[in-house]
Design a protein around this motif. Sequence first.
Motif, PDB file in Angstrom:
ATOM      1  N   THR A  37     -27.653 -14.063  -2.567  1.00  0.00           N
ATOM      2  CA  THR A  37     -29.188 -13.377  -1.956  1.00  0.00           C
ATOM      3  C   THR A  37     -28.954 -12.142  -1.254  1.00  0.00           C
ATOM      4  O   THR A  37     -27.973 -11.741  -1.089  1.00  0.00           O
ATOM      5  CB  THR A  37     -28.747 -13.801  -0.091  1.00  0.00           C
ATOM      6  N   ALA A  38     -29.956 -11.433  -1.909  1.00  0.00           N
ATOM      7  CA  ALA A  38     -29.531 -10.242  -1.896  1.00  0.00           C
ATOM      8  C   ALA A  38     -30.091  -9.984  -0.449  1.00  0.00           C
ATOM      9  O   ALA A  38     -30.519 -10.570   0.256  1.00  0.00           O
ATOM     10  CB  ALA A  38     -31.011  -9.200  -2.938  1.00  0.00           C
ATOM     11  N   ASP A  39     -29.579  -8.749   0.324  1.00  0.00           N
ATOM     12  CA  ASP A  39     -29.891  -8.124   1.024  1.00  0.00           C
ATOM     13  C   ASP A  39     -29.106  -8.798   2.077  1.00  0.00           C
ATOM     14  O   ASP A  39     -29.365  -8.640   3.526  1.00  0.00           O
ATOM     15  CB  ASP A  39     -31.418  -7.537   1.822  1.00  0.00           C
ATOM     16  N   ALA A  40     -28.295  -9.373   1.424  1.00  0.00           N
ATOM     17  CA  ALA A  40     -27.457 -10.023   2.792  1.00  0.00           C
ATOM     18  C   ALA A  40     -26.060  -9.315   2.932  1.00  0.00           C
ATOM     19  O   ALA A  40     -25.165  -9.323   1.752  1.00  0.00           O
ATOM     20  CB  ALA A  40     -27.607 -11.458   2.815  1.00  0.00           C
ATOM     21  N   GLY A  41     -25.227  -9.731   3.598  1.00  0.00           N
ATOM     22  CA  GLY A  41     -23.969  -9.485   3.840  1.00  0.00           C
ATOM     23  C   GLY A  41     -22.942 -10.192   3.064  1.00  0.00           C
ATOM     24  O   GLY A  41     -23.273 -11.512   2.957  1.00  0.00           O
ATOM     25  N   MET A  42     -22.052 -10.247   2.780  1.00  0.00           N
ATOM     26  CA  MET A  42     -21.026 -11.245   1.711  1.00  0.00           C
ATOM     27  C   MET A  42     -19.804 -10.414   2.595  1.00  0.00           C
ATOM     28  O   MET A  42     -19.550 -10.196   3.565  1.00  0.00           O
ATOM     29  CB  MET A  42     -21.390  -9.944   0.231  1.00  0.00           C
ATOM     30  N   VAL A  43     -18.660 -11.599   2.336  1.00  0.00           N
ATOM     31  CA  VAL A  43     -17.501 -11.700   2.494  1.00  0.00           C
ATOM     32  C   VAL A  43     -16.719 -12.372   1.305  1.00  0.00           C
ATOM     33  O   VAL A  43     -16.750 -13.176   0.263  1.00  0.00           O
ATOM     34  CB  VAL A  43     -17.498 -12.861   3.710  1.00  0.00           C
ATOM     35  N   LEU A  44     -15.877 -11.404   1.240  1.00  0.00           N
ATOM     36  CA  LEU A  44     -14.787 -11.224  -0.491  1.00  0.00           C
ATOM     37  C   LEU A  44     -13.453 -11.435   0.205  1.00  0.00           C
ATOM     38  O   LEU A  44     -12.957 -11.183   0.849  1.00  0.00           O
ATOM     39  CB  LEU A  44     -14.860  -9.977  -0.770  1.00  0.00           C
ATOM     40  N   GLU A  45     -12.740 -12.381  -0.418  1.00  0.00           N
ATOM     41  CA  GLU A  45     -11.964 -12.938  -0.326  1.00  0.00           C
ATOM     42  C   GLU A  45     -10.999 -14.137  -1.686  1.00  0.00           C
ATOM     43  O   GLU A  45     -11.957 -14.748  -2.267  1.00  0.00           O
ATOM     44  CB  GLU A  45     -12.241 -14.932   0.639  1.00  0.00           C
ATOM     45  N   GLY A  46      -9.516 -13.317  -1.591  1.00  0.00           N
ATOM     46  CA  GLY A  46      -9.280 -14.389  -3.028  1.00  0.00           C
ATOM     47  C   GLY A  46      -8.118 -13.454  -3.630  1.00  0.00           C
ATOM     48  O   GLY A  46      -7.290 -13.565  -1.757  1.00  0.00           O
ATOM     49  N   ASN A  47      -8.119 -13.460  -4.475  1.00  0.00           N
ATOM     50  CA  ASN A  47      -6.338 -13.126  -4.697  1.00  0.00           C
ATOM     51  C   ASN A  47      -6.656 -12.491  -6.293  1.00  0.00           C
ATOM     52  O   ASN A  47      -7.455 -12.654  -7.273  1.00  0.00           O
ATOM     53  CB  ASN A  47      -5.721 -14.206  -4.874  1.00  0.00           C
ATOM     54  N   LEU A  48      -5.390 -11.736  -6.618  1.00  0.00           N
ATOM     55  CA  LEU A  48      -5.644 -10.847  -7.891  1.00  0.00           C
ATOM     56  C   LEU A  48      -3.859 -10.627  -7.929  1.00  0.00           C
ATOM     57  O   LEU A  48      -2.634 -10.580  -7.199  1.00  0.00           O
ATOM     58  CB  LEU A  48      -5.839  -9.594  -7.837  1.00  0.00           C
ATOM     59  N   GLN A  49      -3.634 -10.941  -8.914  1.00  0.00           N
ATOM     60  CA  GLN A  49      -2.128 -11.345  -9.424  1.00  0.00           C
ATOM     61  C   GLN A  49      -1.703 -10.721 -10.779  1.00  0.00           C
ATOM     62  O   GLN A  49      -2.498 -10.153 -11.344  1.00  0.00           O
ATOM     63  CB  GLN A  49      -2.233 -12.471 -10.702  1.00  0.00           C
ATOM     64  N   ILE A  50      -1.035  -9.314 -10.171  1.00  0.00           N
ATOM     65  CA  ILE A  50      -0.765  -7.596 -11.236  1.00  0.00           C
ATOM     66  C   ILE A  50       0.809  -8.489 -11.677  1.00  0.00           C
ATOM     67  O   ILE A  50       1.208  -9.392 -11.189  1.00  0.00           O
ATOM     68  CB  ILE A  50      -0.703  -7.021 -10.793  1.00  0.00           C
ATOM     69  N   GLY A  51       1.318  -7.250 -12.516  1.00  0.00           N
ATOM     70  CA  GLY A  51       2.563  -7.726 -12.531  1.00  0.00           C
ATOM     71  C   GLY A  51       3.206  -5.570 -12.920  1.00  0.00           C
ATOM     72  O   GLY A  51       2.311  -4.668 -12.488  1.00  0.00           O
ATOM     73  N   ILE A  52       4.538  -6.160 -12.028  1.00  0.00           N
ATOM     74  CA  ILE A  52       4.652  -4.070 -11.512  1.00  0.00           C
ATOM     75  C   ILE A  52       6.415  -4.633 -12.489  1.00  0.00           C
ATOM     76  O   ILE A  52       6.101  -5.204 -12.197  1.00  0.00           O
ATOM     77  CB  ILE A  52       4.926  -4.057 -10.120  1.00  0.00           C
ATOM     78  N   CYS A  53       6.232  -3.802 -12.628  1.00  0.00           N
ATOM     79  CA  CYS A  53       7.849  -3.567 -13.578  1.00  0.00           C
ATOM     80  C   CYS A  53       8.030  -2.270 -13.222  1.00  0.00           C
ATOM     81  O   CYS A  53       7.854  -0.973 -12.756  1.00  0.00           O
ATOM     82  CB  CYS A  53       7.561  -3.048 -14.831  1.00  0.00           C
ATOM     83  N   LYS A  54       9.606  -2.232 -12.989  1.00  0.00           N
ATOM     84  CA  LYS A  54      10.579  -0.638 -13.164  1.00  0.00           C
ATOM     85  C   LYS A  54      11.703  -0.909 -13.954  1.00  0.00           C
ATOM     86  O   LYS A  54      11.729  -1.305 -14.850  1.00  0.00           O
ATOM     87  CB  LYS A  54      11.118  -0.135 -11.872  1.00  0.00           C
ATOM     88  N   ASP A  55      12.572  -1.622 -13.488  1.00  0.00           N
ATOM     89  CA  ASP A  55      13.796  -2.556 -14.351  1.00  0.00           C
ATOM     90  C   ASP A  55      14.013  -3.434 -14.683  1.00  0.00           C
ATOM     91  O   ASP A  55      14.513  -3.991 -15.340  1.00  0.00           O
ATOM     92  CB  ASP A  55      15.117  -1.993 -13.606  1.00  0.00           C
ATOM     93  N   ILE A  56      13.280  -4.377 -13.619  1.00  0.00           N
ATOM     94  CA  ILE A  56      12.556  -5.918 -13.809  1.00  0.00           C
ATOM     95  C   ILE A  56      11.120  -5.238 -13.605  1.00  0.00           C
ATOM     96  O   ILE A  56      11.020  -5.341 -13.054  1.00  0.00           O
ATOM     97  CB  ILE A  56      12.811  -6.727 -12.620  1.00  0.00           C
ATOM     98  N   CYS A  57      10.772  -6.596 -14.345  1.00  0.00           N
ATOM     99  CA  CYS A  57       9.202  -7.222 -14.455  1.00  0.00           C
ATOM    100  C   CYS A  57       9.232  -7.927 -12.838  1.00  0.00           C
ATOM    101  O   CYS A  57       9.465  -9.491 -13.017  1.00  0.00           O
ATOM    102  CB  CYS A  57       8.423  -7.342 -15.169  1.00  0.00           C
ATOM    103  N   ILE A  58       8.186  -8.359 -12.060  1.00  0.00           N
ATOM    104  CA  ILE A  58       7.132  -8.892 -10.893  1.00  0.00           C
ATOM    105  C   ILE A  58       6.104  -9.432 -11.125  1.00  0.00           C
ATOM    106  O   ILE A  58       5.118  -8.067 -10.681  1.00  0.00           O
ATOM    107  CB  ILE A  58       8.121  -8.445  -9.512  1.00  0.00           C
TER     108      ILE A  58
END
Length: 282
Positions: free
Chosen positions: A130-151
């Motif tokens: 709906t244009a001109d109305a507020g939003m609620v952004l809720e969710g999840n971002l899955q990423i990988g992070i690495c150094k000596d191991i990957c998590i």
Amino acid sequence: MRPKTAITLDMMQFRFVLSVLALSLGLVSGSSISASDTTGVSRVELRPGWRMDDGTHMAALHIVLDPGWKTYWRAPGDAGIPPQLDWHDSRNIASVTPIWPSPVVFFEQGMRSIGYLREVIIPLRLTPDTADAGMVLEGNLQIGICKDICIPASLSFAAALPATQARPDPVIAAALADMPYTAQEAGVRAVSCRIEPGANGGLVLHTRIDMPSAGGTEYVVVEAGNPHVWVAEPDSMRDADALHASTRLLHVEGKSFALDRSKLRFTVIGDRRAVDIRGCTP
């Protein structure tokens, strides 16, 4: 890209969740939480951004990693973990489009990966129901992070995004300015590709990109436009004003598949710039 890394990842064993607190309606710079007790992650922030003239809303996720850690681009290479965004708990949001800043190339155990070192700001273009109305952004971002191991890391977020916020966030604006060049901006004159059957199944793609150098060693990333098609790391070389790249494509389940040239996406990453190229001609 290359054979799979020897690191074995257990998604359930290593998964952790960072909750980004809901943002107040008038807050422009966003709210952050400390992640000093979470391996590899220093800070996570959801910047609520602003409503744009076309009715979409521009927000961003800001991820800061500890020294020596890195995370991955949308096409991470075989040694990386592809990011996945789930926003379906949101309200008044029809679509969310991540806008990935120019990545860098790094090597892990001899394998090429594409991503970001230490920090990344990922703008999110949100389209309302709906244009001109507020939003609620809720969710999840899955990423990988690495150094000596990957998590694998799961970043949870929730934010109220008012329609009345019109002042641009300079931090998000700087990330948007760091996007790869378009083909036109980079002076790409032509992109042609030839497809042939692979010796062990799948297809072999040969591509010629007529464009000025992006600087130094140029790396080519190929995306098939089909999540079920695996693309090998291309062999690439420059010959005067043309960049040549060859790669193999296989269906992840060993099935046959058709390749749509118009959906192929090529990213050239050099020392001076990254270039985003869509499609090729026979």
